[in-house]
Design a protein around this motif. Structure first.
Motif, PDB file in Angstrom:
ATOM      1  N   PRO A 603      26.696 -17.303 -39.441  1.00  0.00           N
ATOM      2  CA  PRO A 603      25.377 -16.898 -38.953  1.00  0.00           C
ATOM      3  C   PRO A 603      24.398 -16.650 -40.105  1.00  0.00           C
ATOM      4  O   PRO A 603      24.791 -16.152 -41.154  1.00  0.00           O
ATOM      5  N   ARG A 604      23.131 -16.999 -39.880  1.00  0.00           N
ATOM      6  CA  ARG A 604      22.102 -16.679 -40.864  1.00  0.00           C
ATOM      7  C   ARG A 604      21.928 -15.159 -40.912  1.00  0.00           C
ATOM      8  O   ARG A 604      21.789 -14.564 -41.953  1.00  0.00           O
ATOM      9  N   GLN A 605      21.967 -14.539 -39.723  1.00  0.00           N
ATOM     10  CA  GLN A 605      21.833 -13.086 -39.640  1.00  0.00           C
ATOM     11  C   GLN A 605      22.783 -12.531 -38.588  1.00  0.00           C
ATOM     12  O   GLN A 605      23.002 -13.171 -37.552  1.00  0.00           O
ATOM     13  N   VAL A 606      23.334 -11.353 -38.877  1.00  0.00           N
ATOM     14  CA  VAL A 606      24.079 -10.617 -37.859  1.00  0.00           C
ATOM     15  C   VAL A 606      23.411  -9.249 -37.732  1.00  0.00           C
ATOM     16  O   VAL A 606      23.362  -8.491 -38.700  1.00  0.00           O
ATOM     17  N   PHE A 607      22.851  -8.962 -36.574  1.00  0.00           N
ATOM     18  CA  PHE A 607      22.204  -7.662 -36.359  1.00  0.00           C
ATOM     19  C   PHE A 607      23.153  -6.744 -35.607  1.00  0.00           C
ATOM     20  O   PHE A 607      23.733  -7.141 -34.584  1.00  0.00           O
ATOM     21  N   ILE A 608      23.322  -5.533 -36.152  1.00  0.00           N
ATOM     22  CA  ILE A 608      24.168  -4.551 -35.472  1.00  0.00           C
ATOM     23  C   ILE A 608      23.258  -3.760 -34.527  1.00  0.00           C
ATOM     24  O   ILE A 608      22.269  -3.161 -34.965  1.00  0.00           O
ATOM     25  N   VAL A 609      23.567  -3.830 -33.237  1.00  0.00           N
ATOM     26  CA  VAL A 609      22.707  -3.177 -32.244  1.00  0.00           C
ATOM     27  C   VAL A 609      23.520  -2.198 -31.399  1.00  0.00           C
ATOM     28  O   VAL A 609      24.758  -2.249 -31.391  1.00  0.00           O
ATOM     29  N   ALA A 610      22.807  -1.321 -30.694  1.00  0.00           N
ATOM     30  CA  ALA A 610      23.502  -0.318 -29.886  1.00  0.00           C
ATOM     31  C   ALA A 610      23.838  -0.855 -28.499  1.00  0.00           C
ATOM     32  O   ALA A 610      24.826  -0.481 -27.875  1.00  0.00           O
ATOM     33  N   GLU A 611      22.980  -1.763 -28.016  1.00  0.00           N
ATOM     34  CA  GLU A 611      23.212  -2.333 -26.685  1.00  0.00           C
ATOM     35  C   GLU A 611      22.683  -3.754 -26.636  1.00  0.00           C
ATOM     36  O   GLU A 611      21.873  -4.144 -27.474  1.00  0.00           O
ATOM     37  N   LEU A 612      23.115  -4.509 -25.617  1.00  0.00           N
ATOM     38  CA  LEU A 612      22.592  -5.866 -25.435  1.00  0.00           C
ATOM     39  C   LEU A 612      21.838  -5.930 -24.111  1.00  0.00           C
ATOM     40  O   LEU A 612      22.225  -5.251 -23.152  1.00  0.00           O
ATOM     41  N   PRO A 613      20.775  -6.739 -24.055  1.00  0.00           N
ATOM     42  CA  PRO A 613      20.013  -6.812 -22.800  1.00  0.00           C
ATOM     43  C   PRO A 613      20.813  -7.547 -21.725  1.00  0.00           C
ATOM     44  O   PRO A 613      21.247  -8.674 -21.937  1.00  0.00           O
ATOM     45  N   LYS A 614      21.026  -6.892 -20.588  1.00  0.00           N
ATOM     46  CA  LYS A 614      21.837  -7.514 -19.524  1.00  0.00           C
ATOM     47  C   LYS A 614      21.115  -7.474 -18.191  1.00  0.00           C
ATOM     48  O   LYS A 614      20.354  -6.549 -17.922  1.00  0.00           O
ATOM     49  N   THR A 615      21.422  -8.473 -17.370  1.00  0.00           N
ATOM     50  CA  THR A 615      20.883  -8.457 -16.012  1.00  0.00           C
ATOM     51  C   THR A 615      21.723  -7.490 -15.183  1.00  0.00           C
ATOM     52  O   THR A 615      22.786  -7.047 -15.629  1.00  0.00           O
ATOM     53  N   ARG A 616      21.269  -7.244 -13.974  1.00  0.00           N
ATOM     54  CA  ARG A 616      22.016  -6.309 -13.125  1.00  0.00           C
ATOM     55  C   ARG A 616      23.419  -6.817 -12.836  1.00  0.00           C
ATOM     56  O   ARG A 616      24.328  -6.058 -12.602  1.00  0.00           O
ATOM     57  N   SER A 617      23.596  -8.139 -12.878  1.00  0.00           N
ATOM     58  CA  SER A 617      24.945  -8.659 -12.638  1.00  0.00           C
ATOM     59  C   SER A 617      25.762  -8.714 -13.944  1.00  0.00           C
ATOM     60  O   SER A 617      26.865  -9.248 -13.959  1.00  0.00           O
ATOM     61  N   GLY A 618      25.209  -8.185 -15.010  1.00  0.00           N
ATOM     62  CA  GLY A 618      25.993  -8.066 -16.241  1.00  0.00           C
ATOM     63  C   GLY A 618      25.894  -9.246 -17.202  1.00  0.00           C
ATOM     64  O   GLY A 618      26.626  -9.318 -18.184  1.00  0.00           O
ATOM     65  N   LYS A 619      25.014 -10.183 -16.907  1.00  0.00           N
ATOM     66  CA  LYS A 619      24.885 -11.360 -17.786  1.00  0.00           C
ATOM     67  C   LYS A 619      23.977 -11.030 -18.964  1.00  0.00           C
ATOM     68  O   LYS A 619      22.894 -10.465 -18.774  1.00  0.00           O
ATOM     69  N   ILE A 620      24.414 -11.420 -20.157  1.00  0.00           N
ATOM     70  CA  ILE A 620      23.560 -11.183 -21.330  1.00  0.00           C
ATOM     71  C   ILE A 620      22.356 -12.131 -21.263  1.00  0.00           C
ATOM     72  O   ILE A 620      22.511 -13.333 -21.025  1.00  0.00           O
ATOM     73  N   MET A 621      21.143 -11.569 -21.463  1.00  0.00           N
ATOM     74  CA  MET A 621      19.949 -12.414 -21.414  1.00  0.00           C
ATOM     75  C   MET A 621      19.620 -12.962 -22.802  1.00  0.00           C
ATOM     76  O   MET A 621      18.844 -12.391 -23.557  1.00  0.00           O
ATOM     77  N   ARG A 622      20.243 -14.090 -23.109  1.00  0.00           N
ATOM     78  CA  ARG A 622      20.067 -14.698 -24.435  1.00  0.00           C
ATOM     79  C   ARG A 622      18.627 -15.114 -24.684  1.00  0.00           C
ATOM     80  O   ARG A 622      18.159 -15.121 -25.806  1.00  0.00           O
ATOM     81  N   ARG A 623      17.928 -15.469 -23.600  1.00  0.00           N
ATOM     82  CA  ARG A 623      16.543 -15.911 -23.718  1.00  0.00           C
ATOM     83  C   ARG A 623      15.695 -14.833 -24.414  1.00  0.00           C
ATOM     84  O   ARG A 623      14.877 -15.120 -25.273  1.00  0.00           O
ATOM     85  N   LEU A 624      15.945 -13.584 -24.036  1.00  0.00           N
ATOM     86  CA  LEU A 624      15.177 -12.485 -24.626  1.00  0.00           C
ATOM     87  C   LEU A 624      15.569 -12.280 -26.088  1.00  0.00           C
ATOM     88  O   LEU A 624      14.730 -12.010 -26.944  1.00  0.00           O
ATOM     89  N   LEU A 625      16.879 -12.419 -26.348  1.00  0.00           N
ATOM     90  CA  LEU A 625      17.336 -12.268 -27.729  1.00  0.00           C
ATOM     91  C   LEU A 625      16.731 -13.359 -28.607  1.00  0.00           C
ATOM     92  O   LEU A 625      16.411 -13.148 -29.769  1.00  0.00           O
ATOM     93  N   GLN A 626      16.577 -14.533 -28.001  1.00  0.00           N
ATOM     94  CA  GLN A 626      15.982 -15.635 -28.759  1.00  0.00           C
ATOM     95  C   GLN A 626      14.513 -15.320 -29.079  1.00  0.00           C
ATOM     96  O   GLN A 626      14.046 -15.565 -30.187  1.00  0.00           O
ATOM     97  N   ASP A 627      13.801 -14.732 -28.108  1.00  0.00           N
ATOM     98  CA  ASP A 627      12.417 -14.306 -28.363  1.00  0.00           C
ATOM     99  C   ASP A 627      12.369 -13.354 -29.551  1.00  0.00           C
ATOM    100  O   ASP A 627      11.550 -13.504 -30.452  1.00  0.00           O
TER     101      ASP A 627
END
Ligand code: PRX
Length: 654
Positions: A603-627
């Motif tokens: 990876p070019r970058q690895v960010f250590i985060v406290a939480e990941l953005p998820k939908t109510r059904s528990g899917k990670i929203m990669r689109r937002l992470l890409q933004d």
């Protein structure tokens, strides 16, 4: 692809009409489009008959059991014979097949007669080791002539090669050897890269230490002159074995659908797919496209494709098509900037290369260094330039044409995939008026469309999903050992359409006002880094295999040089928090991914985060992470369970 580059594509209106002098002498004539349209199958049958068939075929295509195609089914041929013996028998044995250039500056010139006798010898070695029709052989080699000789020797015996790029890790190699049940591994003591010898044999040993069940022997080419560990009885030196056999070997005929190779590529799941290609159709399409797309005149041209034989571009446009066409080509072992930034241009000057084929990422890194470097060399021999592997932005396209091509060479932007085997969409030099940043038109005999999600044609000046609507000769025949995954991945999305099933490529595309195709990048979880395909899931699996990691999400973020770059967001296991700093964890994890998959996946970058953005059904929203990763305004967050999460991540990155 980011919004800015789509905009620059849409506003691009420079046009380059073919030079009449080029057109007059061009291989491809405009009539071939009409000819292919009038009778597609007859057109491909005619191209196939350019090859040597031990037994001529009578049937062109059997599509009675889609998506399993059979091309030229009752014909028999030998792929290696077509690439070698045929040219020698036609009196071209003295023509140079390969001008090989080693990174340290050593070089070898190999004629068709010499290459033929080396391949015959190697076929005898392999046969002695028990390799025959249908057996799988893994190749893990640097870019040296023996890699090509090994591939052709395997093909000559009707066996199946699985080339694994030399930059892949022991773990990736092990998985590929096991999936294909390889009987033999061909490797080298080492290869040259960036002024140093990198180990290959030791990586093979490591890969085999976990599970060596099917591998009987390891053949080792001497290249690095480095000391390597040895397993007596299993390991054999290539040069010893080659010296012990004759260079007489008669090529046997194999069915057109005999498997030729398996090549692993990333998909949307964690496990790479073994893409299977067979013989007659593959050789037909690669040979035809190589000749027409690059306007190859084998008697006079010097061709150079910079791809490593470990990728599909190396298989099709370094090994099989150029040799089947009797071309003279340059093969270079090392990196573009070793020992100096002008190495590639020096090679073009030295061998008077006339056709050059490379990836946009390389062009963009040369743009960054500046035009002064190529301008020190005589590049006037160049007459056709090709691009492959990722969308090329108009700026890079125009720079390539002006600075490398002296403002005179046609540029062919070629779209295709590991799965398609050969080029599918490209301008034809001498015919097409080219447009910067656009792959433009399907080749004669290839049927494509751009559809919306429901399967409706999108029309001009609109975007959608790229599909191939008719089977093509060099299409993949399956995923090794997994017919269900083959059907599901490529043929299920548009299975219901009349005339279907259609092949879904996984790429987004836009049709311009003329109906020409501009590629917009992947629409699935596949990233394209420096023209190499990587799966977000595969990198996520590598990350969570580390003891520090609780959860991981990976996205491909826009990068000015490499097209996309791998950016990871990681939640650490709670008991591990505090034992390392975020920057230490990030460094450790970047190294871990490189060690698990290979340096290309680091990876070019690895960010250590406290939480990941998820939908109510528990899917990670990669689109937002890409933004976030691309520094854009964050998109629609209405489906998020907790909208503050994404703000938090964005703040962490600041
Ligand atoms: O997204 C497309 C991109 O590369 C993908 C295929 O990758 P791979 O199987 O590794 O083969 C690369 C070399 C043939 C495609 O799905 N791609 C390839 N060529 C182009 C491209 N994207 C835009 N323009 C191209 N010319």
């Amino acid at each position: 692809m980011s919004t800015t580059s789509i905009d620059s594509l849409l506003h691009e209106n420079r046009r380059f009409a073919p030079d009449p002098a080029f057109t007059a002498n061009a291989v491809a004539k405009p009539e071939i489009y009409d000819e292919a349209r009038a009778d597609r199958l007859a057109f491909w049958a005619k191209q196939a008959r350019e090859l040597h068939w031990h037994t001529p075929f009578t049937q062109t295509l059997d599509w009675s059991n889609p998506p399993f195609a059979r091309w030229f089914d009752d014909g028999e041929l030998n792929v290696a014979y077509n690439c070698l013996d045929r040219h020698v028998l036609a009196g071209n044995g003295d023509r140079v097949a390969i001008h090989w250039e080693g990174e340290p500056g050593d070089s070898r010139t190999i004629t068709y007669a010499e290459l033929t006798s080396e391949v015959k010898r190697a076929a005898n070695v392999l046969a002695k080791l028990g390799i025959g029709q249908g057996d799988r052989v893994a190749i893990y080699m640097p870019q040296i002539p023996e890699a090509i000789i090994a591939m052709l020797a395997i093909a000559r015996l009707g066996a199946v090669h699985s080339v694994v790029f030399g930059g892949f890790s022991a773990e990736s190699l092990r998985a590929r050897i096991e999936d294909a049940d390889a009987k033999l591994v061909i490797t080298a003591d080492g290869g040259w890269r960036k002024g140093k010898v990198f180990p290959l044999k030791t990586t093979v040993d490591e890969a085999l230490s976990a599970n060596a069940a099917t591998v009987e022997h390891v053949l080792v080419v001497r290249r690095g002159e480095n000391v390597v560990p040895w397993v007596d009885g299993r390991d054999l030196w290539w040069h010893d074995e080659m010296a012990a056999v004759s260079d007489e070997h008669e090529a046997q005929a194999f069915p057109a659908e005999n498997p030729l190779f398996i090549l692993y590529t990333s998909g949307t799941t964690g496990k790479p797919k073994g893409i299977l290609h067979t013989s007659g159709g593959y050789l037909t399409q690669t040979t035809f496209t190589h000749k027409n797309v690059f306007d190859l005149h084998p008697e006079t041209d010097v061709y150079w494709c910079t791809a490593d034989v470990g990728w599909i571009t190396g298989h099709s446009y370094v090994v099989y098509a150029p040799l089947a066409n009797g071309a003279t080509q340059v093969v270079y072992e090392g990196t573009p900037d070793t020992p100096h930034a002008g190495r590639w241009w020096e090679i073009i000057q030295k061998y008077k290369v006339s056709i050059f084929y490379t990836a946009p990422t390389a062009i963009r890194s040369f743009m960054k260094i500046g035009r002064e470097v190529p301008q020190e060399f005589d590049l006037s021999s160049l007459r056709v330039l090709g691009s492959v592997g990722e969308p090329i932005n108009p700026e890079a396209w125009v720079w390539y044409r002006d600075i490398i091509g002296g403002g005179r060479t046609p540029i062919v932007d070629t779209w295709w995939q590991t799965e398609t085997g050969g080029i599918m969409i490209s301008a034809l030099p001498g015919i097409t008026t080219t447009k910067p940043g656009s792959a433009q038109v399907p080749l004669p005999g290839i049927s494509i469309d751009v559809l919306d999600d429901e399967g409706m044609h999108v029309g001009k000046e609109a975007g959608g999903l790229l599909v191939v609507t008719e089977p093509w000769p060099s299409m993949l025949r399956g995923i090794w050992g997994d017919p269900d995954r083959f059907r599901e991945t490529y043929w299920s999305k548009f299975a219901h359409l009349e005339g279907g099933p259609y092949y879904f490529a996984g790429d987004g595309a836009h049709l311009d006002e003329d109906g020409d195709v501009q590629l917009l990048g992947r629409v699935d979880d596949v990233m394209n880094v420096s023209g190499h395909r990587l799966s977000t899931m595969e990198i996520e699996s590598a990350l969570v295999s580390h003891e520090l990691v609780a959860e991981a999400a990976v996205v491909g973020a826009h990068d000015d040089t490499t097209g996309q770059a791998v950016v990871a967001f990681v939640i650490l296991r709670s008991r591990k928090e505090g034992t390392v700093t975020a920057s230490e964890a990030s460094d450790l994890l970047r190294a871990h991914v490189a060690q698990q998959i290979g340096a290309i996946a680091r990876p070019r970058q690895v960010f250590i985060v406290a939480e990941l953005p998820k939908t109510r059904s528990g899917k990670i929203m990669r689109r937002l992470l890409q933004d976030v990763a691309e520094g854009r305004e964050i998109g629609d967050t209405t489906t998020l369970t907790d909208t503050s999460v994404i703000r938090l991540i964005s703040d962490t990155m600041q």
